[in-house]
Design a protein around this motif. Structure first.
Motif, PDB file in Angstrom:
ATOM      1  N   ALA A  56       0.817  -1.231   0.000  1.00 28.20           N
ATOM      2  CA  ALA A  56       0.000   0.000   0.000  1.00 28.20           C
ATOM      3  C   ALA A  56       0.842   1.270   0.000  1.00 28.20           C
ATOM      4  O   ALA A  56       0.397   2.320   0.451  1.00 28.20           O
ATOM      5  CB  ALA A  56      -1.008   0.012   1.148  1.00 28.20           C
ATOM      6  N   MET A  57       2.067   1.161  -0.514  1.00 22.34           N
ATOM      7  CA  MET A  57       2.951   2.325  -0.572  1.00 22.34           C
ATOM      8  C   MET A  57       3.031   2.831  -1.999  1.00 22.34           C
ATOM      9  O   MET A  57       3.761   2.284  -2.830  1.00 22.34           O
ATOM     10  CB  MET A  57       4.344   1.941  -0.066  1.00 22.34           C
ATOM     11  N   THR A  80      -4.375   4.844   4.116  1.00 23.66           N
ATOM     12  CA  THR A  80      -3.390   5.241   5.120  1.00 23.66           C
ATOM     13  C   THR A  80      -3.077   6.729   4.962  1.00 23.66           C
ATOM     14  O   THR A  80      -2.840   7.430   5.934  1.00 23.66           O
ATOM     15  CB  THR A  80      -2.120   4.383   4.944  1.00 23.66           C
ATOM     16  N   GLY A  81      -3.081   7.161   3.690  1.00 16.00           N
ATOM     17  CA  GLY A  81      -2.826   8.571   3.396  1.00 16.00           C
ATOM     18  C   GLY A  81      -3.688   9.063   2.244  1.00 16.00           C
ATOM     19  O   GLY A  81      -3.569  10.207   1.821  1.00 16.00           O
ATOM     20  N   TYR A 137       3.521  13.138   7.474  1.00 14.74           N
ATOM     21  CA  TYR A 137       3.136  11.778   7.091  1.00 14.74           C
ATOM     22  C   TYR A 137       4.359  10.963   6.677  1.00 14.74           C
ATOM     23  O   TYR A 137       4.480   9.790   7.044  1.00 14.74           O
ATOM     24  CB  TYR A 137       2.132  11.851   5.937  1.00 14.74           C
ATOM     25  N   TYR A 138       5.261  11.585   5.909  1.00 15.13           N
ATOM     26  CA  TYR A 138       6.415  10.819   5.402  1.00 15.13           C
ATOM     27  C   TYR A 138       7.501  10.602   6.458  1.00 15.13           C
ATOM     28  O   TYR A 138       8.554  10.059   6.159  1.00 15.13           O
ATOM     29  CB  TYR A 138       6.928  11.390   4.072  1.00 15.13           C
TER      30      TYR A 138
HETATM   31  N1  GLN Z   1       0.186   7.314  -1.338  1.00 17.86           N
HETATM   32  C1  GLN Z   1       0.420   7.265   0.078  1.00 17.86           C
HETATM   33  C2  GLN Z   1       1.663   6.456   0.349  1.00 17.86           C
HETATM   34  O1  GLN Z   1       2.300   6.100  -0.581  1.00 17.86           O
HETATM   35  C3  GLN Z   1      -0.773   6.695   0.784  1.00 17.86           C
HETATM   36  C4  GLN Z   1      -0.913   5.245   0.650  1.00 17.86           C
HETATM   37  C5  GLN Z   1      -2.076   4.659   1.371  1.00 17.86           C
HETATM   38  O2  GLN Z   1      -3.035   5.347   1.739  1.00 17.86           O
HETATM   39  N2  GLN Z   1      -1.980   3.370   1.639  1.00 17.86           N
HETATM   40  O3  GLN Z   1       2.031   6.166   1.448  1.00 17.86           O
END
Ligand code: GLN
Length: 455
Positions: A101-102, A148-149, A288-289
């Motif tokens: 999910a990245m 997640t984001g 977030y990062y």
């Molecule tokens: N695009 C964001 C990330 O790469 C969010 C990913 C998400 O919500 N899983 O972390």
């Protein structure tokens, strides 16, 4: 019919990593038998659903689109899958995604790219591009994503589908392959807000197996979607986030035009629009990062070549450490490695206060911005993402350009409230999404506004 549709178009779109034809047909037959026997069934019994491959499904391959989990067959179901099965929705299969999910384009899947059904030269968003593309291409009426984001809302926006990130803790994380545990939230992907709300109610509610699960009544999202569909928003006050319109944080002109047309529509439906200031939202992306990779570096430590899936280089002569290292070298893709390195660095002795600790403080400021805003308005609105679906390869060369896709969705995850994306128009022939953000456990207002926009 959906299985036939998958057979006809998924060779091109490639939304699915695994299709479970027999399982789906078996559940459909069960529903037929229950109907024949006059049994009382829920509103979605017999309606098929596709599930993002980051959610564990008993007996069905689950890889999170990573080579490190290739061949792993989970021995249990995630809570949300148990609930889907209890409500008798046939599970069509598992959908493609960015590895663990990245990502924001599904280009980081270790298996293959998923194409955007609107323009096959463009990305379907990410990380849940497979779920969004499956719904957009009518291979599934419903799908499950995780956010997640922004991974439910951003793919929704760029494929013209509806996507909802529920309140954090409203839906169980038990059986979700963990990325960033303080942010991960499963939610629905659908063609419209009411369908999404029906699926939302199937999967949500307290789960004692998830320590962050909220023990409170599920917000009445189906009722809210029905209310919104009447097209009346009188008495609803919506806030436009001032900082999202400025400088480097501004969306591209075509996205702004579609979004502003959406605002006009909301005014016609009776909503009052005011501008609100959320100054800390500007720091959401860097915050977030630090937080998400830090949590990921810890969560991904379990892929050691012993417990799950892949084991590389084990010739009987190498040490345990060498085998772990070779397994992780071969099993993780470049973006996952980047996150592990970033997170390990941010958490290391001597840096943890400067990076991780500071990020947690900024996270609190973002939360306070939301709380202040919700003293003035019922919900906040913004474009879902600053740009339309981009062409393959356009942002893989520069991680920061990829990260920008979630500029407007990340604040909601930092705060823990709900956010939905609803299609609001087109730019260059490609869909644009409008995001509605609500207070914690105020999921109902986000569905109401989205359904009104669709009316
Ligand atoms: N695009 C964001 C990330 O790469 C969010 C990913 C998400 O919500 N899983 O972390």
């Amino acid at each position: 019919a959906f299985l036939d549709r998958i057979a006809a178009v998924d060779g091109t779109v490639k939304a699915f990593l695994h299709v479970d034809r027999d399982g789906a047909l078996a559940t459909a037959a069960e529903v037929d038998a229950a109907v024949a026997a006059g049994e009382e069934l829920g509103p979605l019994a017999g309606v098929p659903v596709a599930i993002k491959d980051v959610v564990v499904t008993k007996g069905l391959p689950t890889t999170a689109a990573s080579k490190i989990l290739e061949g792993w067959i989970p021995p249990y179901d995630a809570t949300i899958v148990e609930r889907i099965k209890a409500a008798k929705l046939p599970i069509l299969g598992k959908t493609n995604m960015d590895e663990f999910a990245m990502g924001s384009s599904t280009e980081y899947s270790a298996y293959f790219k998923t194409l955007n059904p609107w323009d096959t030269g463009r990305i379907p968003g990410g990380s849940g591009g497979g779920s969004a593309a499956a719904v957009a291409a009518k291979m599934a009426p419903l799908a499950i994503g995780t956010d997640t984001g922004g991974s439910i809302r951003q793919p929704g926006a760029v494929t013209g589908t509806f996507g909802a990130k529920p309140t954090y803790g409203g839906n169980s994380r038990y059986g979700l392959i963990a990325f960033s545990s303080s942010l991960d939230t499963p939610g629905p992907v659908s063609r419209n807000a009411l369908d999404g709300a029906l699926l939302h109610e199937v999967i949500s509610g307290h789960d004692p197996r998830d320590s962050t699960s909220i023990d409170a009544p599920v917000p009445p999202v189906v009722e809210a979607a029905r209310l919104g569909a009447t097209g009346d928003l009188s008495g609803v006050k919506l806030g436009v986030v001032k900082e999202f319109k400025e400088g480097a944080d501004a969306a591209e002109p075509g996205v702004i035009a579609a979004y502003e047309a959406g605002i006009e529509q909301l005014v016609e439906l009776g909503a009052e629009i005011v501008e609100v200031s959320c100054p800390s939202f500007t720091y959401a992306l860097p915050t977030y990062y630090l937080i998400a990779p830090s949590e990921a570096s810890s969560n991904l430590a379990r892929y050691d070549g012993v417990r799950y899936g892949l084991r590389a280089g084990d010739d009987g002569k190498k040490s345990l450490e060498e085998v772990m290292s070779l397994t992780r070298e071969a099993g993780f893709g470049p973006e996952v490695k980047r996150r592990i390195i970033l997170g390990t660095y941010a958490l290391s002795a001597g840096y943890v206060d400067a990076f991780y600790g500071k990020a947690q403080k900024v996270r609190t400021l973002i939360k306070q911005d939301f709380e202040r805003a919700f003293e003035q308005v019922d919900a906040l609105i913004s474009p879902t993402t600053p740009f339309i679906a981009f062409e393959f390869g356009a942002r893989t060369g520069d991680p920061y350009q990829m990260y920008l896709a979630d500029l407007y969705t990340i604040p909601t995850n930092m705060y823990g409230g709900p956010g939905v994306s609803v299609p609001v128009g087109l730019s260059e022939g490609m869909p644009v999404g409008l995001q509605v953000m609500g207070p914690v456990l105020g999921d109902d207002i986000t569905y109401r506004v989205a359904a009104a926009l669709e009316s």
